[in-house]
Design an enzyme around this catalytic site. Structure first.
Site, short mmCIF file in Angstrom:
data_model
loop_
_atom_site.label_atom_id
_atom_site.label_comp_id
_atom_site.label_asym_id
_atom_site.label_seq_id
_atom_site.Cartn_x
_atom_site.Cartn_y
_atom_site.Cartn_z
N GLU A 93 10.29 -5.83 3.42
CA GLU A 93 10.45 -7.17 2.85
C GLU A 93 10.01 -7.18 1.39
OE1 GLU A 93 9.06 -7.80 7.21
OE2 GLU A 93 8.61 -6.43 5.55
N LYS A 121 9.61 -5.34 14.05
CA LYS A 121 10.07 -4.67 12.82
C LYS A 121 10.99 -3.50 13.14
CE LYS A 121 6.65 -3.81 9.97
NZ LYS A 121 5.28 -3.47 9.53
N LYS A 179 0.83 -1.20 0.00
CA LYS A 179 0.00 0.00 0.00
C LYS A 179 0.86 1.25 0.00
CE LYS A 179 -3.76 0.10 2.51
NZ LYS A 179 -4.69 0.20 3.67
N HIS A 228 -2.07 -38.76 9.36
CA HIS A 228 -0.83 -39.50 9.61
C HIS A 228 0.21 -38.61 10.28
CE1 HIS A 228 -2.09 -43.07 7.28
NE2 HIS A 228 -2.80 -42.17 6.62
N GLY A 283 -5.09 -5.36 5.71
CA GLY A 283 -4.38 -6.29 4.85
C GLY A 283 -4.97 -7.67 4.83
N ARG A 284 -5.35 -8.21 5.99
CA ARG A 284 -5.88 -9.57 6.05
C ARG A 284 -7.33 -9.65 5.57
NH1 ARG A 284 -4.83 -7.20 10.69
NH2 ARG A 284 -6.38 -6.95 12.34
N GLU A 320 -4.10 -12.47 14.04
CA GLU A 320 -3.71 -11.06 13.96
C GLU A 320 -4.87 -10.16 14.35
OE1 GLU A 320 -0.50 -9.44 11.16
OE2 GLU A 320 -2.36 -8.83 10.17
#
Length: 537
Positions: free
Chosen positions: A221, A502, A215, A392, A275-276, A361
Site C-alpha cells: 500500500e 494480505k 521498514k 449527539h 509498528g504501533r 492489534e
C-alpha cells in the site's frame, strides 16, 4: 515478517524462565471472580466519603480518577494479586532487559529504549541500543532543522500505513499548536487512490517534501502511494527532483536507492520496535519536522516519565497496572466487551483510532504463549470520538442502552485557543457526562426518562496538551496493554492476524485484470471477482 506462519514455538510452559500460567486456574483468579460486584456507585460514594480522593493516582502531569468504577479495596487487592500471580513484574523486567518476549518472532520488545536518555544503557546482544537510538535522533534533528529553515518547503506528506501512519498523524494533529507556521503535514495511508489524489490536488510539487515510511520498503500500500507521488513530482520537476523531495524511514537501503532517494536521507529503526509502538522512533520524522527537535524531545521525555513510574512504582500504586486490571475486571468478570475513549479535545480527534490499533492489534489474540487456546476473553473492542460530538451520536446508548460500555474521559484545564467560554462549556460537558453515567437519575413516572447510572468511567486530566503530556498519555496506554497481555498469557507484540488477508489480496489482484483462477477461491469470491471484472472500466 515472513509470508507463512512460523513453526510452533517450543517454549512449553516456560518463557525465558518465566512461568506461563493459565491465570483462570489460579486461586487468585478464583478469589477475584468470587467477590460480589460492589455498588451501586451512588452507594459506594455515600458510604465512603474519602473514595474520590483515595481512588486517584497522579503520574507526571496526569491526574487519573478511577473512583467511578465498580470497585472497592477488596476488589483492587484481588486485582493486584492476579497481576502478581500472572507474572507482571518479571515479564516487565524481561521486556526492559531486552529479553525476546515476542516469542513468535523471536524478538526483543524495546520501545521504551526509544525514549531512554542519552548515556543510559540498554543492551541487546551486547550492543547498547540507546547509542543507536540517539544517533538516529541526532540525524533526524539535523535534517529537521535544515528543512524548517528552507523557505521553499511548505508541505510535508507522510506516506505510510498502520503504525507508520496512525502514530504521526495522531500526534501531528494533537500538537498542531506547536507546529512551524509555514509547514502543513498531510498523511496518506489508504491504497484507495482517492487518498493520494485528494492530498496532491492542492499541493505544489516544488514546495512538497515526501516522507515514505516502510521498514522493508516493500509494503504494497505504501509503495503504491509512493510511486503515484513520485510520478506526480517527476511530471512537473523531472527525475532529478526525486532526491530533493523524497526521504525514507526504512532499513532497506537498496530499495530506497532504487526508488531514487538519497540514502543519506534514510532514517532507520529496528526490529525490536513494533509498528504501533514506533511514533517515538524515526517513524515520527514528519512530527519532528512539524514541531521541531526540541518539542520532539519533550515528547520523548513525557514517555520516559510514565516509563519510570511503570518500572518503579509498586503494583498497588502503579497507574498502568491499576487501569489495566480494572479493564480486566470489566472484560473478564463483568462481561463488558467494549471500551470507549472519549477525549474532550479536538486536537486528540485521532487518539481513539490510535489506541484502537495499539490495543486491538496487540491483544486481539486467541492463542496463549504456549500455543494453547486462551481460557478467557482477551482485548476489548476500543472505539471513540471527541466530545461533544459523541454526545449527539452514541451517548444515548452509553446512558440508556442495554450494553454497559466503560469509558475513559480525557480533558485539559487550559486550551491552546483563546476561546475560554468554549472550553469552559466543553469541560462542563465532560464532568457532567461522567457524573450522569455514574449516578443517573430515577424517573418512575416516565421510564423513558430514567437514567439507571452505575456505568463505569475513568477521567484523565492534565493542565494542557503539551508534547510531554501527549507522550505520557501514549506510554500510559502502552503499558496498560502490556499488563493485560501478561494477564491473559498472550503475545502482545506480534500481529499474524493481518497476514492472511494480505496474502489473498496479492493473489486476487492479478485476477482482476488478467486471467481468473476460479479453482483458487470459493464460489462467493469467484462471483465477486467476476462482477468486478465485468464492470471495471
Amino acid at each position: 515478517m515472513p509470508d507463512t506462519d512460523p513453526a510452533p514455538n517450543p517454549i512449553g510452559p516456560n518463557l525465558i524462565g518465566i512461568v506461563s500460567v493459565d491465570i483462570t486456574a489460579t486461586p487468585e483468579w478464583e478469589a477475584l471472580v468470587a467477590h460480589p460486584v460492589p455498588g451501586p456507585l451512588a452507594e459506594l460514594f455515600d458510604s465512603d466519603p474519602g473514595r474520590a480522593a483515595r481512588y486517584v493516582v497522579e503520574v507526571g502531569d496526569l491526574r487519573i480518577d478511577y473512583s467511578k468504577n465498580a470497585i472497592d479495596d477488596t476488589v483492587l487487592n484481588a486485582l493486584v494479586a492476579v497481576a502478581r500471580a500472572a507474572g507482571v513484574e518479571p515479564r516487565r523486567a524481561a521486556m526492559l532487559a531486552g529479553e525476546p518476549i515476542n516469542v513468535t518472532e523471536h524478538r526483543a520488545v524495546l520501545h521504551t529504549a526509544l525514549r531512554a536518555p542519552a548515556g543510559s544503557v540498554v543492551k541487546l546482544d551486547g550492543v547498547n541500543v540507546v547509542d543507536d537510538v540517539h544517533e538516529v535522533l541526532d540525524r533526524m534533528a539535523e535534517f529537521a532543522d535544515r528543512i524548517r529553515a528552507d523557505e521553499r518547503i511548505t508541505d510535508i506528506v507522510n506516506i505510510g500505513i498502520g503504525g507508520s501512519d496512525l502514530g504521526p498523524a495522531m500526534a501531528a494533529r494533537a500538537l498542531a499548536a506547536y507546529g512551524h507556521p509555514r509547514l502543513t503535514c498531510h498523511f496518506v495511508s489508504n491504497v484507495d487512490g482517492a487518498d493520494i489524489a485528494g492530498t496532491l490536488a492542492d499541493l505544489d510539487p516544488a514546495s512538497t517534501l515526501f516522507v515514505v515510511s516502510s521498514k522493508t520498503f516493500t509494503t504494497i500500500e505504501t509503495l503504491t502511494n509512493a510511486r503515484t507521488a513520485r510520478t506526480w513530482l517527476v511530471g512537473s520537476l523531472g527525475e532529478e527532483a526525486v532526491a530533493d523531495h523524497f526521504v525514507a524511514v526504512s532499513t532497506n537501503a537498496e530499495q530506497v536507492a532504487a526508488f531514487g532517494i538519497d540514502t543519506a536521507n534514510m532514517f532507520g529503526f529496528w526490529d525490536w520496535v513494533g509498528g504501533r509502538y514506533s511514533v517515538d522512533s524515526a517513524i515520527g520524522l514528519s512530527l519532528m519536522l512539524l514541531v521541531g527537535p526540541d518539542a520532539f524531545r519533550e515528547f520523548l521525555a513525557g514517555f520516559r516519565t510514565v516509563d519510570e513510574h511503570f518500572t518503579d512504582a509498586p503494583l498497588e500504586t502503579n497507574a498502568p497496572v491499576l487501569l489495566a486490571m480494572i479493564g480486566v475486571w470489566h472484560s473478564n468478570v463483568l462481561g463488558y466487551e467494549t471500551k470507549a475513549v472519549l477525549p474532550y479535545s479536538e486536537e486528540l480527534g485521532r487518539f481513539p483510532a490510535y489506541l484502537q490499533q495499539l490495543d486491538m492489534e496487540s491483544n486481539g489474540k486467541s492463542v496463549r504463549l504456549d500455543g494453547s487456546p486462551v481460557t478467557t476473553s482477551t482485548g476489548p473492542i476500543v472505539w471513540g470520538e471527541p466530545g461533544t460530538n459523541g454526545q449527539h451520536a452514541f451517548y444515548q446508548l452509553l446512558h440508556q442502552g442495554t450494553r454497559i460500555v466503560p469509558v475513559d474521559f480525557i480533558g485539559f484545564a487550559n486550551p491552546h485557543h483563546p476561546h475560554r467560554d468554549h472550553h469552559d462549556l466543553l469541560m462542563a460537558n465532560l464532568f457532567a457526562q461522567a457524573e450522569a453515567l455514574a449516578f443517573g437519575r430515577a424517573n418512575t413516572a416516565e421510564p423513558y426518562r430514567n437514567f439507571p447510572g452505575n456505568r463505569p468511567s475513568t477521567t484523565i486530566l492534565a493542565d494542557t496538551l503539551t508534547p510531554a503530556v501527549l507522550g505520557q498519555l501514549i506510554a500510559l496506554y502502552e503499558h496498560i496493554v502490556f499488563v493485560q497481555g501478561v494477564v491473559w498469557g498472550i503475545n502482545s507484540f506480534d500481529q499474524w492476524g493481518v497476514e492472511l488477508g494480505k496474502e489473498l489480496a496479492n493473489r486476487i489482484t492479478p485476477e482482476l485484470t488478467g486471467e481468473p483462477q476460479p479453482e483458487l477461491h470459493d464460489a462467493s469470491t469467484n462471483a465477486l471477482i467476476h462482477w468486478y471484472r465485468t464492470r471495471r472500466r
